[in-house]
Design an enzyme around this catalytic site. Structure first.
Site, short mmCIF file in Angstrom:
data_model
loop_
_atom_site.label_atom_id
_atom_site.label_comp_id
_atom_site.label_asym_id
_atom_site.label_seq_id
_atom_site.Cartn_x
_atom_site.Cartn_y
_atom_site.Cartn_z
N THR A 1 0.83 -1.21 0.00
CA THR A 1 0.00 0.00 0.00
C THR A 1 0.86 1.25 0.00
O THR A 1 0.57 2.22 -0.69
CB THR A 1 -0.95 0.00 1.21
N CYS A 2 1.93 1.22 0.78
CA CYS A 2 2.81 2.39 0.89
C CYS A 2 3.44 2.73 -0.46
O CYS A 2 3.52 3.90 -0.84
CB CYS A 2 3.90 2.12 1.92
N SER A 3 3.89 1.72 -1.18
CA SER A 3 4.57 1.93 -2.46
C SER A 3 3.61 2.19 -3.61
O SER A 3 3.93 2.94 -4.53
CB SER A 3 5.44 0.72 -2.80
#
Length: 169
Positions: free
Chosen positions: A54-56
């Site tokens: 999700t972060c990337s």
């Protein structure tokens, strides 16, 4: 847990700098949170870890894409904070092509996360103590808005939400 109106904790984050200049030498450099936020408006978002799905795929790209809009809203800098070492954060910044738009700041020992009370214990998954996912608008070192995600969620800490708050702050 840190709240709107609280000062950010007096801790030090680390930043990997690849191009010497502006008083920064090559390699890891300490970032004194109090000094770095003094007199500035910071869009700060924190993630559980670098290179995570999700972060990337969503979190960092959203802030990179909205960089100009944040600047137009009066934000001086955008910070991404994660409980990773400074070299991982530097590599992640290169991978995400942040190109000076987002400062990738390492909270290697989770001191900032613990001081804010925004930790996430992922020990059962083999990841140890991490930062919760959140975003905040910081003005002169004081939290002006705070958006903390529920477990496993990505609904309120995104770039669009924080940008809307910066535009009305």
């Amino acid at each position: 847990m840190i709240q709107v109106g609280d000062k950010l904790p007096a801790t030090t984050l680390m930043e990997f700098v690849e191009v010497e200049g502006g008083g920064c030498s090559l390699g890891p450099n300490p970032v004194n949170v109090a000094q770095a936020t003094a007199g500035k408006t910071i869009a700060l978002f924190a993630v559980p870890g670098a290179f995570t799905p999700t972060c990337s795929a969503q979190h960092v790209p959203g802030f990179v894409a909205q960089y100009e809009a944040f600047k137009a809203a009066g934000v001086d800098e955008i910070w991404c904070v994660a409980v990773n070492d400074v070299f991982v954060m530097g590599a992640w910044g290169r991978d995400q092509k942040v190109d000076g738009k987002v400062r990738m700041l390492a909270d290697g020992s989770a001191e900032f996360a613990q001081a804010t009370g925004l930790t996430l214990d992922l020990t059962a998954r083999g990841l140890g103590l991490r930062s919760n996912r959140y975003s905040m608008l910081v003005k002169d070192g004081v939290v002006a808005t705070l958006n903390v995600e529920g477990p496993g969620k990505f609904e309120v800490s995104d770039a669009a939400t924080l940008l809307a708050q910066a535009q009305t702050a």
